[in-house]
Design a protein around this motif. Sequence first.
Motif, PDB file in Angstrom:
ATOM      1  N   MET A 254       0.850  -1.186   0.000  1.00  0.00           N
ATOM      2  CA  MET A 254       0.000   0.000   0.000  1.00  0.00           C
ATOM      3  C   MET A 254       0.889   1.241   0.000  1.00  0.00           C
ATOM      4  SD  MET A 254      -2.625   1.173   2.984  1.00  0.00           S
ATOM      5  CE  MET A 254      -1.598   0.434   4.205  1.00  0.00           C
ATOM      6  N   SER A 255       0.603   2.222  -0.851  1.00  0.00           N
ATOM      7  CA  SER A 255       1.439   3.410  -0.861  1.00  0.00           C
ATOM      8  C   SER A 255       0.633   4.614  -0.410  1.00  0.00           C
ATOM      9  CB  SER A 255       2.027   3.615  -2.260  1.00  0.00           C
ATOM     10  OG  SER A 255       1.432   4.732  -2.864  1.00  0.00           O
ATOM     11  N   GLU A 256       1.300   5.520   0.267  1.00  0.00           N
ATOM     12  CA  GLU A 256       0.639   6.710   0.806  1.00  0.00           C
ATOM     13  C   GLU A 256       0.005   7.552  -0.301  1.00  0.00           C
ATOM     14  OE1 GLU A 256       0.552   6.353   4.640  1.00  0.00           O
ATOM     15  OE2 GLU A 256       0.410   8.433   3.970  1.00  0.00           O
ATOM     16  N   SER A 257       0.605   7.459  -1.515  1.00  0.00           N
ATOM     17  CA  SER A 257       0.151   8.356  -2.579  1.00  0.00           C
ATOM     18  C   SER A 257      -1.006   7.776  -3.396  1.00  0.00           C
ATOM     19  CB  SER A 257       1.317   8.669  -3.523  1.00  0.00           C
ATOM     20  OG  SER A 257       1.774   7.447  -4.065  1.00  0.00           O
ATOM     21  N   THR A 258      -1.398   6.555  -3.063  1.00  0.00           N
ATOM     22  CA  THR A 258      -2.506   5.960  -3.814  1.00  0.00           C
ATOM     23  C   THR A 258      -3.760   6.826  -3.692  1.00  0.00           C
ATOM     24  OG1 THR A 258      -1.629   3.820  -3.250  1.00  0.00           O
ATOM     25  CG2 THR A 258      -3.865   3.857  -4.093  1.00  0.00           C
ATOM     26  N   GLN A 259      -4.419   7.003  -4.822  1.00  0.00           N
ATOM     27  CA  GLN A 259      -5.646   7.817  -4.827  1.00  0.00           C
ATOM     28  C   GLN A 259      -6.742   7.111  -4.041  1.00  0.00           C
ATOM     29  OE1 GLN A 259      -5.634  10.750  -6.727  1.00  0.00           O
ATOM     30  NE2 GLN A 259      -7.524  11.261  -5.647  1.00  0.00           N
TER      31      GLN A 259
ATOM     32  N   ARG B 166     -18.620  10.405   6.468  1.00  0.00           N
ATOM     33  CA  ARG B 166     -19.218  10.115   5.163  1.00  0.00           C
ATOM     34  C   ARG B 166     -18.085   9.638   4.266  1.00  0.00           C
ATOM     35  NH1 ARG B 166     -22.808  15.481   4.041  1.00  0.00           N
ATOM     36  NH2 ARG B 166     -22.746  16.293   6.153  1.00  0.00           N
ATOM     37  N   GLY B 167     -18.057   8.376   3.972  1.00  0.00           N
ATOM     38  CA  GLY B 167     -16.952   7.813   3.205  1.00  0.00           C
ATOM     39  C   GLY B 167     -15.730   7.651   4.094  1.00  0.00           C
ATOM     40  N   VAL B 168     -14.606   7.240   3.499  1.00  0.00           N
ATOM     41  CA  VAL B 168     -13.429   6.975   4.325  1.00  0.00           C
ATOM     42  C   VAL B 168     -12.928   8.277   4.938  1.00  0.00           C
ATOM     43  CG1 VAL B 168     -12.752   4.943   2.996  1.00  0.00           C
ATOM     44  CG2 VAL B 168     -11.817   7.174   2.380  1.00  0.00           C
ATOM     45  N   PRO B 169     -12.371   8.215   6.144  1.00  0.00           N
ATOM     46  CA  PRO B 169     -11.885   9.429   6.808  1.00  0.00           C
ATOM     47  C   PRO B 169     -10.702  10.033   6.044  1.00  0.00           C
ATOM     48  CG  PRO B 169     -11.979   7.555   8.333  1.00  0.00           C
ATOM     49  CD  PRO B 169     -12.185   7.018   6.961  1.00  0.00           C
ATOM     50  N   PRO B 170     -10.464  11.323   6.231  1.00  0.00           N
ATOM     51  CA  PRO B 170      -9.308  11.949   5.592  1.00  0.00           C
ATOM     52  C   PRO B 170      -8.018  11.290   6.084  1.00  0.00           C
ATOM     53  CG  PRO B 170     -10.684  13.566   6.728  1.00  0.00           C
ATOM     54  CD  PRO B 170     -11.206  12.223   7.102  1.00  0.00           C
ATOM     55  N   SER B 171      -6.968  11.320   5.246  1.00  0.00           N
ATOM     56  CA  SER B 171      -5.699  10.718   5.690  1.00  0.00           C
ATOM     57  C   SER B 171      -5.251  11.468   6.940  1.00  0.00           C
ATOM     58  CB  SER B 171      -4.650  10.810   4.591  1.00  0.00           C
ATOM     59  OG  SER B 171      -4.529  12.142   4.188  1.00  0.00           O
TER      60      SER B 171
ATOM     61  N   GLY C 218      -8.065   3.036   3.042  1.00  0.00           N
ATOM     62  CA  GLY C 218      -9.019   4.018   3.549  1.00  0.00           C
ATOM     63  C   GLY C 218      -9.304   3.869   5.033  1.00  0.00           C
ATOM     64  N   LEU C 219      -9.296   2.631   5.530  1.00  0.00           N
ATOM     65  CA  LEU C 219      -9.727   2.434   6.923  1.00  0.00           C
ATOM     66  C   LEU C 219      -8.649   1.843   7.819  1.00  0.00           C
ATOM     67  CD1 LEU C 219     -13.371   1.170   6.280  1.00  0.00           C
ATOM     68  CD2 LEU C 219     -12.620   3.432   7.016  1.00  0.00           C
ATOM     69  N   ASN C 220      -7.549   1.397   7.226  1.00  0.00           N
ATOM     70  CA  ASN C 220      -6.462   0.838   8.035  1.00  0.00           C
ATOM     71  C   ASN C 220      -6.962  -0.340   8.879  1.00  0.00           C
ATOM     72  OD1 ASN C 220      -3.958   0.521   9.112  1.00  0.00           O
ATOM     73  ND2 ASN C 220      -3.932   2.460  10.252  1.00  0.00           N
ATOM     74  N   VAL C 221      -7.676  -1.258   8.216  1.00  0.00           N
ATOM     75  CA  VAL C 221      -8.262  -2.375   8.955  1.00  0.00           C
ATOM     76  C   VAL C 221      -7.187  -3.371   9.406  1.00  0.00           C
ATOM     77  CG1 VAL C 221      -8.758  -3.761   6.865  1.00  0.00           C
ATOM     78  CG2 VAL C 221     -10.116  -4.119   8.920  1.00  0.00           C
ATOM     79  N   ARG C 222      -7.320  -3.846  10.648  1.00  0.00           N
ATOM     80  CA  ARG C 222      -6.386  -4.867  11.173  1.00  0.00           C
ATOM     81  C   ARG C 222      -7.133  -6.133  11.570  1.00  0.00           C
ATOM     82  NH1 ARG C 222      -1.587  -1.968  12.378  1.00  0.00           N
ATOM     83  NH2 ARG C 222      -1.584  -0.439  10.705  1.00  0.00           N
ATOM     84  N   TRP C 223      -8.439  -5.969  11.830  1.00  0.00           N
ATOM     85  CA  TRP C 223      -9.253  -7.103  12.277  1.00  0.00           C
ATOM     86  C   TRP C 223     -10.629  -6.893  11.655  1.00  0.00           C
ATOM     87  CZ3 TRP C 223     -13.719  -8.109  15.041  1.00  0.00           C
ATOM     88  CH2 TRP C 223     -13.823  -9.378  15.632  1.00  0.00           C
TER      89      TRP C 223
END
Length: 382
Positions: free
Chosen positions: A1-6, A58-63, A171-176
Amino acid sequence: MSESTQLPVPAPLSASLTDAQSDIRDGASASSTDNTCGSGPVPDHTPDQPRDEVRVFRGVPPSGQRPPCALTIGNFDGVHLGHQAMLAALRAAAERLSLKPTVMVFEPHPREYFAQLQQRPELAPARIASLRDKLTSLDEAGVERVIVQRFDAALASMPPEEFIRQILVEGLNVRWLLVGDDFRFGARRAGNLDTLREAGARLGFEVVSLPTVSADGQRISSSAIRTALAEGDFAQAKKLLGHPYMIGGHVIHGRKLGRTIGYPTMNLGVAPGQTSLSGIFVVQVHGLGPQPLAGVASLGVRPTIEDAGRVLLETYIFDFSGDAYGKLVRVEFLKKIRDEAKFVDLPTLIAAIDRDVDHARAWFDTTHRVQSDLATSATDRI
Ligand SMILES: Cc1cc2nc3c(=O)[nH]c(=O)nc-3n(C[C@H](O)[C@H](O)[C@H](O)COP(=O)(O)O)c2cc1C
Ligand SMILES: Nc1ncnc2c1ncn2[C@@H]1O[C@H](COP(=O)(O)OP(=O)(O)OP(=O)(O)O)[C@@H](O)[C@H]1O
């Protein structure tokens, strides 16, 4: 995953959500970012251990606002006993792993979206609860973040792998991740539990599935509750929900005709698609005093007095003469009396309401004396 991905930009929500969100703001605490809002007064989950207020995105949170999370995904309409089991497991895992307990819900409901696309509104599921009620229930279940993901053409056509990468991981940084054993996602519902497990092993998140939660051998589902409600089987709906079926809202002004015919009513507006119920019901009203108040309610368009009326929930509360305008109340449905009818004139309507009131009073007296005892005059309690 890259930080710059849209990443998908949080899109403006559909009209129904906008309405619900302004509703939410009515009793809300302040928004903390542009795309968040509070969900109303938030009770602490455990008195000795106050937790953070739920945040709604609303939608994924801002980075920069994507802490590692424990996530579950679904529609959560009604937040029934199956959902409640999911949420308990989510909260326990989040605590154990020090992750943010997060739920992703869709707006509109995917079946609502496809019904609109096919111009077949009758295929849209009638909602069990409003978005506002859903957010309140999620908050009460200990959820700290709710992602209200817009269900639109882009999401409907997103392949499973892209949904996992763009939304869940970046978008959500899911771990579980917790899903039901029947969970399907992505374009043409091609993704399932195996897709998630395989991706999780590669991308660094754990996938857990919850075995089906059943009642009397039947899977508890929002669909089963909709069926029970459509049949007027409120006892069954309550059994599957784990709480009574209610419609809530702020009391609004009616035409004030009711008081002239001897039946003043407390009116609530009902949003299109909010319920498939219609008819005359035995009810009790919560929110006007310390105990629920007994009454009889009409849910419908009042064909006798209006030609193209909007849907209203009108409740005649027995022995009540206070002013309820503006109050936030919930009407609990107990029994259906009859269908709504178009009467030839006002005296015939009044005679029908007389019989409805007798019917409801008799129901409280004989079947549910306890509720009747609780629900006496509230005038002096307000
Ligand atoms: C118990 C009850 C039953 C009702 N049944 C019907 C009905 O079958 N058909 C109808 O057109 N209106 C029905 N109504 C709605 C009345 O027409 C409405 O309450 C009345 O016109 C007062 O309206 P208002 O609140 O705008 O003043 C019912 C209302 C109550 C409280
Ligand atoms: N009875 C249940 N037992 C276990 N998991 C459930 C149960 N009901 C729902 N879930 C899971 O909870 C999540 C949210 O469920 P969702 O609201 O989308 O489904 P549902 O209640 O079955 O609704 P519908 O009947 O409209 O399909 C999903 O992961 C789903 O698999």
